[in-house]
Design a protein around this motif. Structure first.
Motif, short mmCIF file in Angstrom:
data_model
loop_
_atom_site.label_atom_id
_atom_site.label_comp_id
_atom_site.label_asym_id
_atom_site.label_seq_id
_atom_site.Cartn_x
_atom_site.Cartn_y
_atom_site.Cartn_z
N UNK A 305 -55.57 13.90 5.01
CA UNK A 305 -55.61 14.20 3.59
C UNK A 305 -57.02 14.15 2.99
N UNK A 306 -57.85 13.16 3.28
CA UNK A 306 -59.21 13.19 2.74
C UNK A 306 -60.03 14.38 3.24
N UNK A 307 -59.75 14.81 4.45
CA UNK A 307 -60.47 15.97 5.00
C UNK A 307 -60.07 17.25 4.29
N UNK A 308 -58.78 17.37 3.94
CA UNK A 308 -58.35 18.52 3.14
C UNK A 308 -58.94 18.45 1.74
N UNK A 309 -59.08 17.24 1.20
CA UNK A 309 -59.67 17.07 -0.13
C UNK A 309 -61.09 17.65 -0.18
N UNK A 310 -61.85 17.44 0.87
CA UNK A 310 -63.23 17.93 0.92
C UNK A 310 -63.29 19.46 0.90
N UNK A 311 -62.21 20.09 1.33
CA UNK A 311 -62.17 21.56 1.40
C UNK A 311 -61.32 22.15 0.28
N UNK A 312 -61.02 21.35 -0.73
CA UNK A 312 -60.06 21.77 -1.76
C UNK A 312 -60.46 23.04 -2.48
N UNK A 313 -61.77 23.31 -2.60
CA UNK A 313 -62.22 24.50 -3.31
C UNK A 313 -62.01 25.77 -2.50
N UNK A 314 -61.83 25.61 -1.21
CA UNK A 314 -61.70 26.77 -0.33
C UNK A 314 -60.33 26.87 0.33
N UNK A 315 -59.67 25.74 0.49
CA UNK A 315 -58.39 25.70 1.20
C UNK A 315 -57.32 25.15 0.27
N UNK A 316 -56.26 25.92 0.09
CA UNK A 316 -55.15 25.49 -0.77
C UNK A 316 -54.06 24.88 0.10
N UNK A 334 -57.49 31.47 0.05
CA UNK A 334 -57.46 32.59 -0.88
C UNK A 334 -58.51 33.66 -0.60
N UNK A 335 -59.68 33.25 -0.10
CA UNK A 335 -60.77 34.21 0.12
C UNK A 335 -60.55 35.05 1.37
N UNK A 336 -59.57 34.69 2.17
CA UNK A 336 -59.31 35.43 3.40
C UNK A 336 -57.96 36.12 3.29
#
Length: 398
Positions: A305-316, A334-336
């Motif tokens: 979960x903290x690792x996903x938090x770091x990517x929150x702007x790019x990974x939903x 979203x960008x892909x």
């Protein structure tokens, strides 16, 4: 503890990071060895007790059911074996219609998040038997919308069928609460395909009428499933297909069905794979039961979960970032615009994940998300596997 040592596939493929466990799990050497031993020394068709091998094979077959009953807290006489969870729901749905429990102007209640295996059997039968399929919504937190349930659960609803754990949101749903809100005559089905591999299950607490599960998701072989069915329904329902072992008596002008689960097991069963399940559950016992799997997955969840938090702007990440879930994560970039690009990048790094719609079109459409990727961990995955996954995810060309 390093459980990978128990799985020969990781020794033969040391580069492999296998994170597609909710499609199917790998098989421990304990299971492979026992299946090989059974086929080499004991195999024969069952229900034909004229010779020793047949009797021994039947003993193994029913030992498998006994072990399942121990894990579910039910009687082995309430366990039905057949092909897979999809088939099991079809079998039960067909039986409810053939027995005229589910009929014209009745309705079946499903959720928008259901797997196609818990949608299409009902939709196809609804066209033939003239009942209605209703869909319930989930709220903004992917929880069951209980207000929507109270509106749609009316006197026409004969069947409520629900996934215990969604294969998209990975939310663990409160099936015990659901049962408490149902009338006694409502047939309650719980699909445990994504819950039984992760946690202890007690069908007496859930108090469902039917609980289905596919074996290959819990380290047994493919091509077989079991369903728990309450003994009262075993006696009452008419099977969709029949055969010798599934018949009590037969003549040119009459037939009589048995009152046991055998009437739902037409044809020669998958005896070998039944042994694989027996031994897979024994392996789980050897590592201290389902609690070990659950605890290990909770550690994976807290690590991810903290690792996903770091990517929150790019990974939903689909579903709120809490630990009330299993160790599976569905995400969207979203960008892909093409999930095949994401899938291939991971594959090039020998990391097995799954991308697409996960046989759950309705929930993807309702969320207005064209696709998701799914990373799913199991007992043999470690933090090193997770680090490799996130290293690739971070390096994707956004």
């Amino acid at each position: 503890m390093n459980y990978k040592k128990d799985f020969l596939i990781f020794q033969n493929n040391p580069w492999l990071v296998y994170l597609d466990n909710w499609s199917s799990t790998q098989k421990p050497q304990y299971v492979i060895d026992w299946v090989s031993d059974f086929v080499s020394n004991y195999y024969a068709n069952i229900h034909r007790w004229s010779y020793d091998l047949s009797e021994k094979s039947e003993e193994f077959y029913f030992q498998s059911k006994k072990k399942v009953g121990e894990f579910l807290n039910c009687k082995s006489s309430e366990i039905i074996y057949s092909y897979n969870s999809t088939y099991s729901i079809n079998l039960v749905a067909q039986a409810l219609c053939k027995s005229k429990f589910l009929w014209k102007w009745d309705s079946v209640l499903l959720w928008i998040r259901e797997h196609h295996a818990n949608v299409m059997p009902w939709k196809l039968l609804a066209e033939e038997y003239w009942f209605e399929v209703k869909y319930l919504w989930i709220d903004e937190n992917f929880e069951i919308d209980w207000q929507d349930f109270s509106k749609k659960y009316d006197e026409t609803v004969k069947v409520v069928s629900i996934w215990h754990v969604s294969n998209v949101t990975w939310k663990i749903y409160d099936v015990e609460k659901m049962k408490s809100l149902l009338k006694p005559k409502t047939f309650f089905i719980v699909d445990g395909s994504q819950s039984f591999p992760n946690m202890p299950i007690d069908v007496q607490k859930i108090w469902c009428d039917c609980f289905v599960f596919t074996w290959h998701k819990v380290m047994a072989y493919t091509g077989i499933w079991w369903a728990y069915l309450k003994k009262d329904w075993i006696k009452e329902l008419t099977p969709m297909i029949s055969w010798w072992w599934a018949i009590q008596d037969l003549d040119v002008d009459f037939y009589q069905l048995p009152t046991t689960v055998s009437k739902f097991e037409a044809g020669t069963p998958n005896i070998i794979w039944a042994v694989s399940l027996w031994r897979a559950l024994e392996y789980i016992e050897s590592i201290w039961w389902m609690e070990t799997i659950r605890n290990h997955e909770q550690e994976i969840v807290k690590y991810c979960l903290p690792k996903f938090d770091k990517l929150a702007k790019k990974v939903q990440l689909i579903w709120p970032k809490t630990d009330d879930r299993v160790a599976v994560f569905s995400f969207f970039i979203p960008q892909n615009s093409n999930f095949n690009n994401v899938w291939e990048i991971f594959a090039e790094q020998n990391i097995a994940i799954r991308c697409g719609w996960h046989c759950a079109y309705p929930i993807h459409k309702s969320l207005n998300i064209p696709w998701t990727c799914r990373m799913s961990a199991y007992i043999y995955n470690d933090f090193d596997d997770i680090d490799k996954f996130f290293w690739v995810l971070e390096e994707i060309n956004w």
